[in-house]
Design a protein around this motif. Structure first.
Motif, PDB file in Angstrom:
ATOM      1  N   LYS A  40       0.826  -1.211   0.000  1.00 33.67           N
ATOM      2  CA  LYS A  40       0.000   0.000   0.000  1.00 33.67           C
ATOM      3  C   LYS A  40       0.856   1.256   0.000  1.00 33.67           C
ATOM      4  O   LYS A  40       0.561   2.233  -0.704  1.00 33.67           O
ATOM      5  N   ASN A  41       1.925   1.254   0.778  1.00 35.89           N
ATOM      6  CA  ASN A  41       2.822   2.412   0.818  1.00 35.89           C
ATOM      7  C   ASN A  41       3.518   2.624  -0.526  1.00 35.89           C
ATOM      8  O   ASN A  41       3.683   3.764  -0.979  1.00 35.89           O
ATOM      9  N   THR A  55      -2.521  10.990  -7.441  1.00 41.07           N
ATOM     10  CA  THR A  55      -3.299  11.484  -6.307  1.00 41.07           C
ATOM     11  C   THR A  55      -3.956  12.820  -6.621  1.00 41.07           C
ATOM     12  O   THR A  55      -4.942  13.191  -5.989  1.00 41.07           O
ATOM     13  N   ARG A 100       1.001   4.096  -2.929  1.00 44.01           N
ATOM     14  CA  ARG A 100       0.717   5.494  -2.599  1.00 44.01           C
ATOM     15  C   ARG A 100       1.856   6.403  -3.061  1.00 44.01           C
ATOM     16  O   ARG A 100       1.614   7.459  -3.659  1.00 44.01           O
ATOM     17  N   GLU A 134       1.691   9.474  -5.902  1.00 43.72           N
ATOM     18  CA  GLU A 134       2.102  10.840  -5.594  1.00 43.72           C
ATOM     19  C   GLU A 134       3.166  11.323  -6.566  1.00 43.72           C
ATOM     20  O   GLU A 134       3.167  12.486  -6.989  1.00 43.72           O
TER      21      GLU A 134
END
Length: 441
Positions: free
Chosen positions: A222-223, A235, A226, A230
């Motif tokens: 998940k990190n 995002t 993400r 970004e």
């Protein structure tokens, strides 16, 4: 209280390999079945045209009208998939298109041919963008070209598997008072329904539901996803309308239209192109042509994986995409001048290698700048417009074939489009790079 996990022990390479082995083989199977149902009309073409007295124009229109139904329903189907989950919606898609494909047994006129091909497109809409979107739940963009390439090799290996299978089914001509082409549609349609039912029991909707991942692996993944979103602006481009506002998405959609025009000329017309040259020698039949047709698909499958791997290794998309399109352009021009089946096979092999090898770098580039509903919408926009190209390519080729008694005009035309798409892909990639640089600052 939130569960505390230690991500330090997670090895990224090992985890991505684990995810690939869990997901890609099954997704690969699903796409092979999908592609066989989509292009089996190409293998049935010679017998259908003979039995039903279809002209090249009728066949080209019917083969291509699939994409009009697909284009109309692709975006809403993709958005529904994101809302209800991949497991339920992919199963629904496969079961419904399998039933429609089996109903091709009852085609008896051009009208019923057009109707069922259109309904097949409606039923299958959302499958490809849904599967591509599904990969973004598991792989960040720097790992995505390889994952997409492995998945997309199904579109070429479907020819390797589908050609001998179609050849065998065509030999059932006369069994149970059915023609060979009717057995082809019936068997492959029923197979799709059975595989679609299996999706309900096998496919997981995302990492959170994957019992084969540890809590540490889920948190680490998940990190990574993400941070990747970004970096490339996903995002910031998360709403559906963002997919329509990004110029790079429309440029890439233009490239994809040309890719799909070329892909479906190979899928739907290559057997007839080879047959026309073979009849000059007077010895090859439909089953032998089907075996010949496996060669370009097999070479394309190998090169698709190699190009996807190298694109991820170098994190470079522009040169890979443009180079593949240029190779396809050369192949189409060569095929237009082919005067025997050996030369045509070599030329169509270049075409197949060039077109299919675009898939890894293309989708890695297209999916890394958007997220959420924008990702579902963006992928659907691209595949929807590509579906329009999938209609016009076979249709125009059929019209030109009837008008000129030759495939050369259509092949030269799509070769020129492929060369233009190579240049367009360079500009689209430049737009994407500028976006990433702005986000870095």
């Amino acid at each position: 209280m939130a569960e505390v996990v230690d991500e330090s022990a997670v090895d990224g390479r090992t985890l991505y390999a684990k995810i690939s082995w869990r997901l890609i083989p099954y997704m690969f199977l699903l796409y092979i079945v999908a592609y066989m149902d989509r292009v089996n009309v190409g293998f049935a073409a010679m017998d259908m045209q003979r039995d039903l007295q279809f002209s090249n124009t009728v066949y080209g229109a019917g083969a291509g009208i699939f994409f009009l139904g697909y284009a109309l329903c692709d975006l809403p189907s993709s958005l529904i998939l994101r809302r209800v989950g991949a497991r339920i919606w992919i199963a629904r898609i496969m079961i419904s298109w399998g039933l429609v494909s089996a109903c091709m047994v009852w085609v008896g006129s051009s009208r019923s041919f057009y109707l069922l091909r259109f309904l097949l497109g409606v039923a299958e809409a959302g499958f490809v963008p849904g599967m591509l979107l599904y990969l973004t739940f598991w792989f960040p963009s720097h790992e995505r070209a390889r994952a997409v390439a492995k998945f997309m090799t199904a579109t070429s290996l479907a020819g390797v598997v589908g050609a001998p299978l179609s050849s065998a089914l065509l030999k059932l001509n006369g069994v149970a008072a059915l023609s060979g082409w009717q057995w082809l549609f019936l068997f492959e349609g029923v197979l799709t329904v059975l595989v679609g039912i299996s999706v309900l029991f096998v496919l997981k909707d995302g990492p959170d539901l994957a019992e084969w991942m540890t809590p540490e692996e889920r948190s680490w993944l998940k990190n990574e996803l993400r941070k990747d979103q970004e970096l490339y602006g996903a995002t910031q481009h998360h709403n559906l309308l963002d997919a329509f506002r990004l110029p790079a998405m429309w440029l890439l959609a233009g490239v994809y239209v040309v890719i799909q025009i070329g892909v479906y000329i190979v899928n739907l017309w290559m057997p007839l192109i080879l047959s026309g040259l073979a009849r000059g020698g007077g010895s090859e039949d439909a089953s032998l042509i089907a075996r010949y047709a496996t060669v370009p698909y097999l070479l394309a499958a190998i090169c698709t994986v190699v190009v996807g791997w190298n694109s991820d290794r170098t994190n470079e998309r522009r040169g890979h995409l443009a180079g593949c399109m240029a190779l396809a352009a050369v192949g189409f021009a060569w095929a237009a001048r082919a005067n025997n089946i050996s030369v045509a096979l070599c030329a169509m092999s270049l075409v197949a290698i060039g077109l299919w090898s675009t898939m890894g770098p293309f989708w890695a580039l297209a999916t890394r700048m958007i997220g959420g509903a924008a990702a579902a919408g963006g992928v659907a926009i691209i595949t929807m417009l590509g579906a329009v190209g999938g209609f016009f390519g076979p249709y125009v080729t059929g019209r030109l074939r009837d008008a000129t008694n030759s495939f050369a005009s259509g092949l030269y035309l799509v070769g020129g489009l492929a060369l233009a798409a190579a240049g367009l892909s360079l500009f689209a990639n430049s737009t994407q790079r500028q976006l990433a640089q702005r986000n870095d600052h």
